[in-house]
Design a protein around this motif. Sequence first.
Motif, PDB file in Angstrom:
ATOM      1  N   UNK A  82     -36.128   0.649 101.210  1.00  0.00           N
ATOM      2  CA  UNK A  82     -36.643   0.056 102.453  1.00  0.00           C
ATOM      3  C   UNK A  82     -37.155  -1.358 102.165  1.00  0.00           C
ATOM      4  N   UNK A  83     -37.214  -2.224 103.183  1.00  0.00           N
ATOM      5  CA  UNK A  83     -37.813  -3.541 102.957  1.00  0.00           C
ATOM      6  C   UNK A  83     -39.308  -3.402 102.664  1.00  0.00           C
ATOM      7  N   UNK A  84     -39.819  -4.237 101.764  1.00  0.00           N
ATOM      8  CA  UNK A  84     -41.254  -4.261 101.511  1.00  0.00           C
ATOM      9  C   UNK A  84     -41.992  -4.747 102.747  1.00  0.00           C
ATOM     10  N   UNK A  85     -41.390  -5.731 103.441  1.00  0.00           N
ATOM     11  CA  UNK A  85     -42.046  -6.263 104.643  1.00  0.00           C
ATOM     12  C   UNK A  85     -41.325  -5.757 105.885  1.00  0.00           C
ATOM     13  N   UNK A  86     -41.980  -4.863 106.563  1.00  0.00           N
ATOM     14  CA  UNK A  86     -41.457  -4.348 107.822  1.00  0.00           C
ATOM     15  C   UNK A  86     -42.615  -3.731 108.561  1.00  0.00           C
ATOM     16  N   UNK A  87     -42.380  -3.362 109.827  1.00  0.00           N
ATOM     17  CA  UNK A  87     -43.371  -2.569 110.533  1.00  0.00           C
ATOM     18  C   UNK A  87     -43.402  -1.198 109.856  1.00  0.00           C
ATOM     19  N   UNK A  88     -44.576  -0.616 109.749  1.00  0.00           N
ATOM     20  CA  UNK A  88     -44.768   0.581 108.921  1.00  0.00           C
ATOM     21  C   UNK A  88     -43.926   1.778 109.375  1.00  0.00           C
ATOM     22  N   UNK A  89     -43.455   1.782 110.646  1.00  0.00           N
ATOM     23  CA  UNK A  89     -42.633   2.894 111.136  1.00  0.00           C
ATOM     24  C   UNK A  89     -41.418   3.151 110.232  1.00  0.00           C
ATOM     25  N   UNK A  90     -40.845   2.093 109.692  1.00  0.00           N
ATOM     26  CA  UNK A  90     -39.673   2.229 108.829  1.00  0.00           C
ATOM     27  C   UNK A  90     -39.991   3.139 107.639  1.00  0.00           C
ATOM     28  N   UNK A  91     -41.147   2.916 107.024  1.00  0.00           N
ATOM     29  CA  UNK A  91     -41.577   3.715 105.875  1.00  0.00           C
ATOM     30  C   UNK A  91     -42.000   5.118 106.318  1.00  0.00           C
ATOM     31  N   UNK A  92     -42.727   5.185 107.437  1.00  0.00           N
ATOM     32  CA  UNK A  92     -43.240   6.483 107.905  1.00  0.00           C
ATOM     33  C   UNK A  92     -42.108   7.473 108.143  1.00  0.00           C
TER      34      UNK A  92
END
Length: 366
Positions: A82-92
Amino acid sequence: MSDLPFLDLKAIQQLHADSLRSAFERVLASGWYILGEEVRHFEAEYAAYCGARECVGVANGLDALVLALRALDIGPGDEVLVPGNTYIATWLAVSHVGATPVPVEPLPNTANLDPERLAAALTPRTRAVLPVHLYGQPADLEPILAFAAAHGLKVLEDAAQAHGATYGGRRLGAHGDIAAWSFYPGKNLGALGDGGAITTNDAGLADRVRLLRNYGSRRKYHNEVVGYNSRLDELQAALLRAKLPHLDAENGRRALIARRYLDGLSGAPVQPLEVSDRCASVWHLFVIRHPQRDALASELAARGIATMIHYPVPPHLQPAYAHLNLPAGALPITEALHQQVLSLPMGPTMTLEDADRVIGAIHECA
Ligand SMILES: *Cc1c(COP(=O)(O)O)cnc(C)c1O
């Protein structure tokens, strides 16, 4: 002078007030509020718009990502780049299916995933790449897709900020295996509440998302898998159908404002993010970098100009991800971006005069 809002949602809906009202009346009169004709038509219309074979409406953008990962059979023990910089939804979304998000640093000039850094993050557990088309600009898909193909990885695109954006002349929606969309009110195509969708050319994946969004059930009271309740509702689908025909015109206005900003800010000591010539951004946000970002934001606020920061704290430094043990300094390019980015007013009801006012204020303060 009156204040310049960051995004005037009320004014945007006013542009479409008549067609939104008739969409509401249609749903009110239908007597059918979940998974009916409006959702079916919206899915067909949005798939056609994106140039994808399939579209499945779901409850929101986070669910679109979660159901896409489930459809791809990604779960515990798996890693997703995943990108390090993104809106947290991507990681969640990755966390919600039991997999682990593995961050990859962005290119500093575009803030999108740097394809050359994928290899270093690859392990035997890596199952997928999840590029985000951040701020409305498509990630550099060609090398990402080539990397994924070479290593047998799936590609899920987080397209929540990029409705209508093109890469290599083709709209987003079916470049990777599956794409996830959000229709949160502030997105370029926004509902009057929550909404989301996936698009794909893979009928099997679409079918799995269709099953998962509705309790794992194709036939009422027959549950094939452990599913969710994550449906786009009829009302939001009808409202989105009223707005979709105007998306290109609204994106066009955003592009005009962006062009004005780029020309007007060329001599100013701020750095707008760059757009690669392989793609067309839909300018969900217009983001500049400035070393004294917070001071600049207060100067602009004092002149009645609203700005926002997307995003002030990267996911790996949030308490929610303390368990990944990625300390400050672990992702220096990501962290520098988060300290320097500032989003200027942007939207389809802005005028060139509004943009000139922002440009003038930045020349005075930066
Ligand atoms: C908005 C957004 C989401 C989540 O969408 P919701 O509809 O708010 O759940 C996911 N990823 C990105 C990049 C977003 O901007």
